[in-house]
Design a protein around this motif. Structure first.
Motif, PDB file in Angstrom:
ATOM      1  N   ASP A  84       0.860  -1.159  -0.093  1.00  0.00           N
ATOM      2  CA  ASP A  84      -0.060   0.009  -0.082  1.00  0.00           C
ATOM      3  C   ASP A  84       0.905   1.244   0.068  1.00  0.00           C
ATOM      4  O   ASP A  84       2.033   1.306   0.022  1.00  0.00           O
ATOM      5  CB  ASP A  84      -1.103  -0.122   1.210  1.00  0.00           C
ATOM      6  N   ASN A  85       0.142   2.507   0.115  1.00  0.00           N
ATOM      7  CA  ASN A  85       0.972   3.760   0.070  1.00  0.00           C
ATOM      8  C   ASN A  85       2.127   3.744   1.151  1.00  0.00           C
ATOM      9  O   ASN A  85       2.785   4.842   1.141  1.00  0.00           O
ATOM     10  CB  ASN A  85       0.187   4.788  -0.050  1.00  0.00           C
ATOM     11  N   ASN A  86       1.743   3.106   2.240  1.00  0.00           N
ATOM     12  CA  ASN A  86       2.598   3.328   3.461  1.00  0.00           C
ATOM     13  C   ASN A  86       3.749   2.273   3.313  1.00  0.00           C
ATOM     14  O   ASN A  86       4.619   2.170   4.203  1.00  0.00           O
ATOM     15  CB  ASN A  86       1.859   2.974   4.774  1.00  0.00           C
ATOM     16  N   ASP A  88       3.502  -1.020   3.385  1.00  0.00           N
ATOM     17  CA  ASP A  88       3.059  -2.146   3.941  1.00  0.00           C
ATOM     18  C   ASP A  88       2.651  -3.256   2.960  1.00  0.00           C
ATOM     19  O   ASP A  88       1.784  -3.053   2.360  1.00  0.00           O
ATOM     20  CB  ASP A  88       2.094  -2.013   5.149  1.00  0.00           C
TER      21      ASP A  88
END
Length: 351
Positions: A84-86, A88
């Motif tokens: 994802d964008n983080n 993770d």
């Protein structure tokens, strides 16, 4: 295994596309050639992996040994990680091994470097919002190759004011303009027009539906940011000559342009559709590969000169299928199709 996995996660943040020249008869080094285009609009993702010819012997000699070209089942572990964008990891997919005799096709105007007989596949759905990282590891030699790609966002095709298409009006050929907005992460666009028609054999009364596809030159957006207005102009002359050159004359058949028949063959009110538009959209990496490598090559020639595979060769990118369907020709165009100078010998029925 844990050590390799942590090294993999660290490497995910430093993936870079590269362009490299190789000596096919250099000192032997294990190098995987990888071709894959992720497409969330299809049921199955397929990735081709085989060994490059990087050894002291000639490529032709090495090709005679199966283990110098194909990886055996169980040699590789192949994973897709969705981040994802983080950063993770929220999805982990292990691809399965299978043998096939087909040729890998991008759908675009390019020729990939080889035939193949082994692919790794998954039927698990992909998530549009994730960035996908490919991880390939030889469990015997501990060789590792990696790459990454974003998925292309849905294509916005301008529906126009009506589904009616005009290629001929008031005794003049007309231009139909197909318009769309570029997709985020999309770079290369290839449109197709599908023309449906029915044939009725007047000797047997057999009715058969057929179609022909008109492929247009691929186009490139200025960036992968999306929302760029793009347009394809299709001329009336091009349309009618495409029909003439794609369908054989046959005195024993009558034809109509329709995708579906609700009731009967000759009643125009029951003709439904007749024209669909389809698109293939490719990501930035496959676009670069095509621009650099768009020359014919065969299995025993040099490996590709462009790659975005870390510690390997080939290309790992994304592709998207899109469509605008249910279009139909207006009455003046259908009349020209039946009676016009270019297509009158094809026995299309006038509405």
């Amino acid at each position: 295994m844990k050590k390799s996995y942590y090294l993999f996660l660290l490497a995910l943040t430093t993936l870079l596309a590269c362009e490299t020249d190789f000596d096919v008869n250099a000192t032997w080094k294990e190098t995987a050639v990888i071709y894959g285009l992720l497409d969330q609009t299809v049921d199955t993702q397929r990735i081709i992996i085989y060994k490059a010819f990087l050894g002291q012997e000639s490529a032709y000699t090495m090709a005679q040994e199966a283990d110098s070209f194909h990886y055996a089942e169980g040699d590789l572990e192949v994973f897709l990680y969705g981040l994802d964008n983080n950063g993770d990891t929220v999805q982990k997919i292990e691809l399965e091994y299978q043998i096939t005799n087909n040729r890998f096709s991008t759908g675009f105007d390019t020729i990939f470097s080889t035939e193949y007989s082994v692919e790794y596949f998954t039927a698990e759905s992909l998530n549009q919002s994730l960035t996908y990282h490919l991880y390939v590891r030889n469990v015997v030699s501990n060789y590792v190759a990696r790459s990454t790609t974003n998925l292309i966002e849905p294509l916005e095709i301008n529906p126009g004011f009506t589904d009616e298409i005009t290629f001929f009006k008031n005794n003049e050929y007309r231009i139909h303009r197909l318009r769309w907005s570029s997709s985020t992460f999309g770079k290369i666009y290839k449109p197709f027009m599908r023309f449906y028609y029915y044939e009725k054999n007047i000797l047997t009364n057999e009715v058969v539906r057929k179609y022909i596809d008109l492929s247009f030159p691929q186009m490139y957006s200025q960036s992968i940011s999306g929302n760029q207005n793009m347009e394809l102009a299709i001329t009336g002359e091009n349309f009618f000559y495409f029909i003439k050159n794609s369908i054989n004359e046959n005195l024993n058949v009558l034809r109509i342009n329709a995708k579906d028949l609700e009731d009967g063959f000759v009643g125009y009110d029951y003709w439904s559709g007749g024209i669909d538009f389809y698109f293939l959209v490719g990501g930035e990496a496959i676009s670069q590969y095509i621009e650099i490598n768009n020359l014919p090559s065969i299995i025993f020639q040099d490996p590709p000169t462009y790659t975005n595979i870390e510690n390997g060769l080939g290309v790992f990118s994304s592709r998207l299928n899109a469509e605008s369907i249910g279009k139909f020709l207006d009455i003046q165009t259908l009349t020209e199709l039946a009676n016009g100078e270019i297509t009158s010998e094809l026995n299309f029925i006038e509405p």
